[in-house]
Design a protein around this motif. Structure first.
Motif, PDB file in Angstrom:
ATOM      1  N   ALA A 183      80.466  43.775  15.430  1.00 14.76           N
ATOM      2  CA  ALA A 183      79.546  44.915  15.316  1.00 14.76           C
ATOM      3  C   ALA A 183      78.430  44.714  14.302  1.00 14.76           C
ATOM      4  CB  ALA A 183      80.332  46.185  14.986  1.00 14.76           C
ATOM      5  N   THR A 184      78.490  43.642  13.522  1.00 14.08           N
ATOM      6  CA  THR A 184      77.435  43.481  12.519  1.00 14.08           C
ATOM      7  C   THR A 184      76.451  42.375  12.923  1.00 14.08           C
ATOM      8  OG1 THR A 184      78.630  41.794  11.297  1.00 14.08           O
ATOM      9  CG2 THR A 184      79.035  44.085  10.657  1.00 14.08           C
ATOM     10  N   PRO A 185      75.260  42.408  12.353  1.00 13.59           N
ATOM     11  CA  PRO A 185      74.309  41.310  12.584  1.00 13.59           C
ATOM     12  C   PRO A 185      74.914  39.967  12.188  1.00 13.59           C
ATOM     13  CG  PRO A 185      73.195  43.130  11.523  1.00 13.59           C
ATOM     14  CD  PRO A 185      74.663  43.473  11.541  1.00 13.59           C
ATOM     15  N   ARG A 188      77.111  38.815  15.054  1.00 17.95           N
ATOM     16  CA  ARG A 188      76.267  38.465  16.188  1.00 17.95           C
ATOM     17  C   ARG A 188      75.633  37.096  15.948  1.00 17.95           C
ATOM     18  NH1 ARG A 188      73.982  42.026  19.654  1.00 17.95           N
ATOM     19  NH2 ARG A 188      75.794  43.347  19.425  1.00 17.95           N
ATOM     20  N   ALA A 203      65.624  31.375  15.600  1.00 21.20           N
ATOM     21  CA  ALA A 203      65.563  32.838  15.603  1.00 21.20           C
ATOM     22  C   ALA A 203      65.601  33.375  14.172  1.00 21.20           C
ATOM     23  CB  ALA A 203      66.714  33.415  16.418  1.00 21.20           C
ATOM     24  N   GLY A 204      65.509  32.486  13.192  1.00 16.32           N
ATOM     25  CA  GLY A 204      65.452  32.933  11.810  1.00 16.32           C
ATOM     26  C   GLY A 204      66.808  33.206  11.182  1.00 16.32           C
TER      27      GLY A 204
ATOM     28  N   SER B 331      63.201  32.879   8.105  1.00 19.82           N
ATOM     29  CA  SER B 331      63.383  34.320   7.982  1.00 19.82           C
ATOM     30  C   SER B 331      62.233  34.972   7.210  1.00 19.82           C
ATOM     31  CB  SER B 331      64.735  34.637   7.339  1.00 19.82           C
ATOM     32  OG  SER B 331      64.904  33.870   6.185  1.00 19.82           O
ATOM     33  N   ARG B 358      71.076  40.180  24.536  1.00 23.93           N
ATOM     34  CA  ARG B 358      71.386  39.685  23.189  1.00 23.93           C
ATOM     35  C   ARG B 358      70.445  38.573  22.760  1.00 23.93           C
ATOM     36  NH1 ARG B 358      77.729  40.543  21.962  1.00 23.93           N
ATOM     37  NH2 ARG B 358      77.649  42.755  22.456  1.00 23.93           N
ATOM     38  N   LEU B 362      68.389  38.815  19.310  1.00 23.04           N
ATOM     39  CA  LEU B 362      68.604  37.910  18.166  1.00 23.04           C
ATOM     40  C   LEU B 362      67.513  38.017  17.112  1.00 23.04           C
ATOM     41  CD1 LEU B 362      69.951  34.466  19.396  1.00 23.04           C
ATOM     42  CD2 LEU B 362      71.095  36.218  18.055  1.00 23.04           C
ATOM     43  N   THR B 363      66.275  38.261  17.541  1.00 28.69           N
ATOM     44  CA  THR B 363      65.199  38.343  16.558  1.00 28.69           C
ATOM     45  C   THR B 363      65.134  39.721  15.918  1.00 28.69           C
ATOM     46  OG1 THR B 363      63.673  38.937  18.318  1.00 28.69           O
ATOM     47  CG2 THR B 363      63.738  36.622  17.667  1.00 28.69           C
ATOM     48  N   LEU B 365      67.982  41.359  14.743  1.00 30.59           N
ATOM     49  CA  LEU B 365      69.238  41.669  14.064  1.00 30.59           C
ATOM     50  C   LEU B 365      69.007  42.335  12.715  1.00 30.59           C
ATOM     51  CD1 LEU B 365      71.480  38.586  14.908  1.00 30.59           C
ATOM     52  CD2 LEU B 365      71.642  40.913  15.770  1.00 30.59           C
ATOM     53  N   ARG B 366      67.821  42.126  12.123  1.00 29.94           N
ATOM     54  CA  ARG B 366      67.550  42.757  10.834  1.00 29.94           C
ATOM     55  C   ARG B 366      67.001  44.169  10.996  1.00 29.94           C
ATOM     56  NH1 ARG B 366      66.049  37.917  10.166  1.00 29.94           N
ATOM     57  NH2 ARG B 366      67.106  36.578   8.694  1.00 29.94           N
ATOM     58  N   VAL B 369      69.465  47.911  13.071  1.00 32.66           N
ATOM     59  CA  VAL B 369      70.698  48.053  12.310  1.00 32.66           C
ATOM     60  C   VAL B 369      70.849  49.500  11.858  1.00 32.66           C
ATOM     61  CG1 VAL B 369      71.909  47.363  10.207  1.00 32.66           C
ATOM     62  CG2 VAL B 369      70.601  45.686  11.474  1.00 32.66           C
ATOM     63  N   GLY B 372      74.523  49.162   8.486  1.00 30.87           N
ATOM     64  CA  GLY B 372      75.050  47.804   8.405  1.00 30.87           C
ATOM     65  C   GLY B 372      75.574  47.252   9.717  1.00 30.87           C
ATOM     66  N   LEU B 373      75.613  48.075  10.752  1.00 34.14           N
ATOM     67  CA  LEU B 373      76.116  47.612  12.046  1.00 34.14           C
ATOM     68  C   LEU B 373      74.959  47.468  13.032  1.00 34.14           C
ATOM     69  CD1 LEU B 373      79.252  49.898  12.422  1.00 34.14           C
ATOM     70  CD2 LEU B 373      79.039  47.715  11.246  1.00 34.14           C
ATOM     71  N   VAL B 374      75.174  46.593  14.034  1.00 34.01           N
ATOM     72  CA  VAL B 374      74.162  46.454  15.072  1.00 34.01           C
ATOM     73  C   VAL B 374      74.085  47.766  15.843  1.00 34.01           C
ATOM     74  CG1 VAL B 374      73.508  45.224  17.161  1.00 34.01           C
ATOM     75  CG2 VAL B 374      74.595  43.987  15.290  1.00 34.01           C
ATOM     76  N   ARG B 376      73.601  49.243  18.906  1.00 36.52           N
ATOM     77  CA  ARG B 376      73.556  48.690  20.263  1.00 36.52           C
ATOM     78  C   ARG B 376      72.597  49.440  21.163  1.00 36.52           C
ATOM     79  NH1 ARG B 376      79.454  46.179  21.759  1.00 36.52           N
ATOM     80  NH2 ARG B 376      79.659  45.113  19.777  1.00 36.52           N
ATOM     81  N   GLU B 379      69.238  48.190  20.259  1.00 38.66           N
ATOM     82  CA  GLU B 379      69.105  46.811  20.719  1.00 38.66           C
ATOM     83  C   GLU B 379      68.823  46.782  22.221  1.00 38.66           C
ATOM     84  OE1 GLU B 379      72.658  44.353  21.047  1.00 38.66           O
ATOM     85  OE2 GLU B 379      71.579  42.739  20.042  1.00 38.66           O
TER      86      GLU B 379
END
Lengths: 335, 505
Positions: A183-185, A188, A203-204, B331, B358, B362-363, B365-366, B369, B372-374, B376, B379
Motif C-alpha cells: 500500500a505504500t510508495p 510499489r 522513473a526516479g 528524483s 501502475r 510509477l512517476t 508515487l510521490r 499519496v 503515506g499510502l498510495v 489508488r 493513481e
C-alpha cells in the motif's frame, strides 16, 4: 474455460487454499493435531520462519536475497548469552542485540549497493562469517538462565487458548509489512525494482537506498528472531537457528514470490510459511521419518518454483488474447 | 537479373489465401503474397496489421488455419522454424541475438562447424568459409573478431552471412533499419542489392517509407489482418502507400506549430563525462523544440542520461528553470520539472510485467499519496486520464503493458512522463519502431506541448523527423557538440555534415 475461472489462477490463492485444505484434513484425520498443545507448538515453531519471512519477502520482491539471516539470528543469540553471562540486564542486552542486527544487515546492504556485488554471494559469505563470530563469542556454551518472565512470554500461550503470546506482536509486524509492501510508495517501488531495475531508476526511484533499507530491516528482524529463539527454547547457543534461511527461502518461494523479483504477495508468502510448518507438524505426528520429511520439503520447493510460473503463463496467455481481441471485438468467436 | 513479369516464373515462396486466428482474433484473413527470385518486396502496414503473423507463418513459427504456403509452387507444411530454415527461408530481426563472447565465424557456424579428425573443430575452414561469405556480401568484417562490441548494423551483417551459409533463398528482414544510422542503412542496402542480384528474394519491412521506395520493387499492404494490395512501387507516391496502410488520408506527419520561445528552461553548461562526452553546452527555451542529431554513438543519449541524473557527470552544471540539479539524482531532476522519455521503452521506459495503470503510476508515487499510502483512486484516475488523452488502445487499464503493441507501449511511456507535468521534456528516439499513424500523433503531441510552453529536447536518428519538428538543431559528433543550426538553415546535408564531423574541421 470461463474467464472467471482462469482469472482466479493466482498462485498465492492456490497456496492459501492448500493451507486451508491441509488444516481441515489434519483436524479431522490426524490424531493429536487439533489439541491446543500441538497447535501452539506448530505456531511457536513456525514463528521464527514467519518473522524472517516478512523482510525476506520484500527483499526477494526487489530482486535480492539474504541468506545470512539465520547466522545473524545465531549471532544475536550468542551475544545475548555472552552479555547475560557478564551480568548485564536483559533490558540493556536486547537493544544491543537489535543494534547488532542492524549492523549485520547494513554490512550486507552496503556490500550489495556500494560495491555492486550480487546479494547471493555476499550473504553466503556473511552466512559463514556471522556464524563464525557467534561461535567465537560464546564457544560451545549454552546459556539458559534468562529471567523467567521473558522465557514465559516467549513460550507461553494467551490464557487458555492455543495461541502463543508471541503471536500477537507477529500479527502487528505482519500488518506493518503488508501495508509497507502493498500500500505504500515504498512497496510499489520494490515491485518495480524487482521487475525492471533500470526502468525503476529511470522513473526516479532511488534503487540503492531502497535496497539498503531492506537489508538493514532484514538484519534487524533476524536479530529479533534470534532473541525470540533463545527465549522460546530457553537456550542461547552459537548454532541456534542453523539452516533456518533455507526454510525461510523455501516458504517464501512456495508462497509465490518470484525468485527473479517483481512478483508475489505477502499473504502468499505467509501462507507458504504456515503450509510448510503445518506439513512438517503433520508428518511428525504421523511418524514420518526426518529423512522423508526433507524429501517432501525438497519436492515442494521445486514445485513452488514451477507452480507460479505455470499459473502465470496461463493468465498471461489469457490476458494477451483478451487485449488482442479488443480491436476486432465485433468479429464472432470461432468456437 | 530482371524483375519477373506476370507470365514469368513461379514464385520462390508464396502464401495463398492464408488465414490465422488466435482465439477470437483473426490476425490474418485470406492473405496472399508472392515472392520472386531477384526482387525486394516490401511488406507495409501499421502496427497490428498482421505483418508479424505473416512473417512468422513464412518462417514456420505459426501454421496457417486455412490456405497454403507454397515453396516453388508446391504446397509445404512447416512444422517449425527449423523446417523453414532447411527450405532456405531466413529471418533477420531488428535486433540480432548473437553470442557476444564467440567470434563472428563461430556465431555463423554455431553447432555445425567444419570438423577435422576426431570431431575437432576446423578453425581454419570456419575462418575461410566466413571470409568467403563476407566477400559475397561485399563487406569487410574480421571473422575472428568477437561479436561483443559489434554495432547493431554489423551484427545484422553477421546474421545475413549466417542465413547465406544455410543457402537461404528467401530473406525476411523485419525492420532491419530501425536502429541504424544513415550510412549503415546505405551499406545494408548495398548488401541487399547484392543479394538480389544473386537471385535471392527479399521481404523487407520498414516503418520508414522512403526506404521502401529506395530499395523495393513491389509492395504488399496489409490492414487489420486483411490483404489490401500487391503492386509495383514504380508510379506510387508515399501518400498513396500511406492511404493504403491507414485506409484514409493521413494528417500531416510533422504538424509543427510556430511558437515564440520564452525564458530559458534548460541550461547545460560545459557538461563533461570523461570518455563519453566533452564540454557540452546548450540551452532550451520554453516553447521550443530543439532537435539533437548525430550518429549513433555520438553521445546524445549519454548527455540526456547525465542531465536527468541516471549517470553522473564529471564536470559542468545543469539548470532547470534556474534551479541547479544535483549530480546523479533523477528524483531531484523530476522535482525540478524535468522528464526523460528514454530510448529503449522495453528496458528503460516500462516495467513490462506491470499494468498500464501502475506503469504510469510509477512517476506519481510521490504525488498520489494519502497519509503515506498510495492513493489508488488518485493513481487510477491519473493513469486513466493520460491513457485516454494519448489515445492508448488497451482492453483494461489493469492489463500488463506487454499485451500492447509497440506504438501503444510508447504512448504509455509518454503518458507516464507527461503525467508528471514536466516543464522540460527530453525525448530520446520518441518514434522509433512505431507506425506512421502513431508517429504523427506523437509529433502533434510534442508540438502541442511546446505550444503550452514546455521546453522539448528531441533526440532522433530520423533526420526528416528532426528537420520537420525542430526549431533548432544541435548536432553531436564523437562526444562534442559540433553545430547549432536554426530551422531555416537545417537540411539533411548541413546536419549530416556536422554529424560526420565534416563541418567541425
Amino acid at each position: 474455460m470461463p474467464e472467471s475461472l482462469t482469472r482466479a489462477v493466482r498462485w498465492d490463492t492456490v497456496v492459501g487454499a492448500l493451507l486451508i485444505v491441509l488444516l481441515l484434513l489434519s483436524f479431522s484425520t490426524v490424531d493429536g493435531f487439533g489439541n491446543a498443545l500441538n497447535l501452539s507448538f506448530l505456531i511457536g515453531n513456525t514463528l521464527p520462519i514467519a518473522l524472517i519471512a516478512l523482510p525476506m519477502t520484500l527483499l526477494v520482491v526487489s530482486g535480492e536475497i539474504d541468506l545470512s539471516v539465520a547466522s545473524t539470528a545465531g549471532l544475536s543469540g550468542s551475544v545475548m548469552g555472552a552479555l547475560w553471562n557478564q551480568g548485564m540486564t536483559i533490558e540493556t542486552i536486547i537493544p544491543i542485540c537489535l543494534l547488532l542486527g542492524v549492523v549485520c544487515g547494513l554490512v550486507n546492504g552496503l556490500l550489495v549497493t556500494r560495491l555492486g556485488l550480487p546479494s547471493l554471494a555476499v550473504t553466503i559469505g556473511t552466512l559463514a562469517a556471522y556464524r563464525g563470530i557467534a561461535q567465537i563469542i560464546l564457544g560451545s556454551d549454552a546459556v539458559t538462565d534468562f529471567p523467567t518472565q521473558y522465557l514465559d512470554f516467549a513460550a507461553g500461550r494467551i490464557g487458555d487458548t492455543f495461541i502463543p503470546q508471541a503471536f500477537l506482536p507477529f500479527v502487528v509486524l505482519l500488518a506493518i509489512a503488508v501495508v509497507a509492501l502493498h500500500a505504500t510508495p515504498f512497496g510499489r517501488s520494490l515491485f518495480a525494482i524487482g521487475a525492471n531495475e533500470e526502468a525503476a531508476r529511470f522513473a526516479g526511484i532511488r534503487v540503492k537506498r531502497h535496497k539498503l533499507i531492506l537489508f538493514t530491516v532484514t538484519g534487524l528482524m533476524a536479530s529479533l528472531t534470534g532473541i525470540f529463539w533463545a527465549l522460546h527454547y530457553a537456550s542461547a547457543r552459537y548454532d541456534n537457528a542453523t539452516g533456518l534461511e533455507l526454510s525461510v527461502v523455501a516458504a517464501v518461494l512456495l508462497g509465490g514470490i518470484d525468485f527473479d523479483g517483481g512478483k508475489g504477495t505477502l499473504g502468499g508468502a505467509i501462507a507458504g510459511v504456515f503450509l510448510l510448518g503445518a506439513l512438517q507438524n503433520v508428518m511428525s505426528l504421523q511418524d514420518v521419518s526426518a529423512q522423508s520429511q526433507i524429501v517432501v520439503t525438497g519436492v515442494l520447493l521445486v514445485l513452488s518454483v514451477l507452480g507460479p510460473r505455470v499459473a502465470r503463463q496461463i493468465s498471461v496467455a489469457r490476458a494477451g488474447r483478451r487485449a488482442a481481441s479488443t480491436p476486432t471485438s465485433s468479429l464472432s468467436s470461432p468456437s | 537479373m530482371t524483375y519477373p513479369s506476370d507470365a514469368g516464373p513461379t514464385p520462390v515462396l508464396s502464401l495463398k489465401d492464408v488465414s490465422k486466428s488466435f482465439g477470437a482474433v483473426r490476425a490474418l484473413r485470406d492473405v496472399s503474397l508472392e515472392l520472386f527470385r531477384g526482387e525486394v518486396h516490401a511488406l507495409a502496414g501499421e502496427n497490428g496489421a498482421g505483418k508479424s503473423t505473416l512473417i512468422k507463418t513464412l518462417a514456420g513459427v505459426h501454421r496457417p488455419d486455412a490456405g497454403q504456403v507454397l515453396l516453388d509452387g508446391e504446397p509445404v507444411l512447416f512444422h517449425g522454424p527449423g523446417d523453414a530454415r532447411d527450405a532456405g527461408i531466413a529471418v533477420i530481426y531488428q535486433e540480432p541475438t548473437l553470442f557476444p563472447d564467440l567470434s563472428i565465424a563461430e556465431n555463423i557456424f554455431m553447432g555445425r562447424q567444419p570438423r577435422r579428425a576426431l570431431g575437432r573443430i576446423d578453425h581454419k575452414a570456419t575462418h575461410s568459409a566466413t571470409l568467403a561469405l563476407m566477400q559475397r556480401l561485399g563487406v569487410e568484417l574480421d571473422p575472428d573478431r568477437p561479436a561483443r562490441g559489434l554495432s547493431i548494423a554489423d551484427q545484422q551483417i553477421v546474421e545475413i552471412a549466417k542465413a547465406l551459409s544455410f543457402e537461404a533463398r528467401v530473406l525476411i528482414m523485419d525492420e532491419p533499419t530501425a536502429a541504424l544510422t544513415g550510412s549503415e542503412v546505405a551499406r545494408l542496402f548495398g548488401v541487399v542489392r547484392t543479394l538480389r542480384e544473386q537471385g535471392a528474394a527479399v521481404l523487407f519491412i520498414s516503418h520508414r517509407l522512403e526506404e521502401i521506395f529506395q530499395i523495393c520493387q513491389r509492395v504488399t499492404t496489409l490492414r487489420d489482418g486483411a490483404w489490401i494490395a500487391s503492386e509495383p512501387i514504380d508510379g506510387m507516391t508515399e501518400d498513396d502507400l500511406v492511404r493504403r496502410m491507414v485506409g484514409r488520408d493521413l494528417d500531416e506527419l510533422y504538424p509543427k506549430q510556430d511558437v515564440r520561445p520564452g525564458e530559458v528552461a534548460l541550461s547545460v553548461r560545459r557538461l563533461t563525462r570523461e570518455g563519453v562526452f566533452t564540454d557540452v553546452s546548450f540551452e532550451v527555451r520554453h516553447g521550443e523544440i530543439v532537435g539533437l542529431a548525430g550518429l549513433v554513438g555520438a553521445g546524445r543519449t549519454e548527455v540526456a542520461r547525465a542531465v536527468f541524473g541516471i549517470d553522473r557527470w564529471d564536470a559542468g552544471e545543469v539548470e532547470v528553470q534556474g534551479r541547479k540539479l544535483t549530480n546523479g539524482a533523477p528524483s531531484t531532476a523530476m522535482a525540478s520539472g524535468l522528464a526523460l522519455v528514454p530510448e529503449d521503452r522495453r528496458a528503460q521506459g516500462l516495467v513490462m510485467d506491470m499494468s498500464i495503470e501502475r506503469n504510469i503510476g510509477l512517476t506519481g508515487l510521490r504525488t498520489t499519496v494519502k497519509a503515506g499510502l498510495v492513493d489508488r483512486g488518485a493513481e487510477r484516475s491519473r493513469s486513466l486520464d493520460w491513457a485516454v488523452k494519448l489515445q492508448v488502445k488497451y482492453a483494461r487499464i489493469a492489463d500488463t503493458v506487454n499485451t500492447l503493441s509497440g506504438g501503444n507501449q510508447q504512448k504509455v511511456v509518454l503518458a507516464k512522463w507527461l503525467a508528471t507535468g514536466p516543464r522540460v521534456l527530453i525525448v530520446d528516439e520518441p518514434t522509433r519502431g512505431i507506425d506512421v499513424g502513431t508517429k504523427a500523433e506523437v509529433h502533434r503531441l510534442l508540438s502541442e506541448l511546446a505550444a503550452d510552453g514546455v521546453a522539448v529536447l528531441m533526440i532522433s536518428s530520423d533526420l526528416p523527423e528532426i528537420l520537420g519538428m525542430a526549431d533548432r538543431v544541435l548536432v553531436m559528433h564523437e562526444g562534442r557538440l559540433t553545430a547549432e543550426i536554426p530551422r531555416s538553415e537545417a537540411t539533411e546535408e548541413s546536419v549530416m555534415a556536422a554529424a560526420t564531423g565534416r563541418a567541425a574541421a
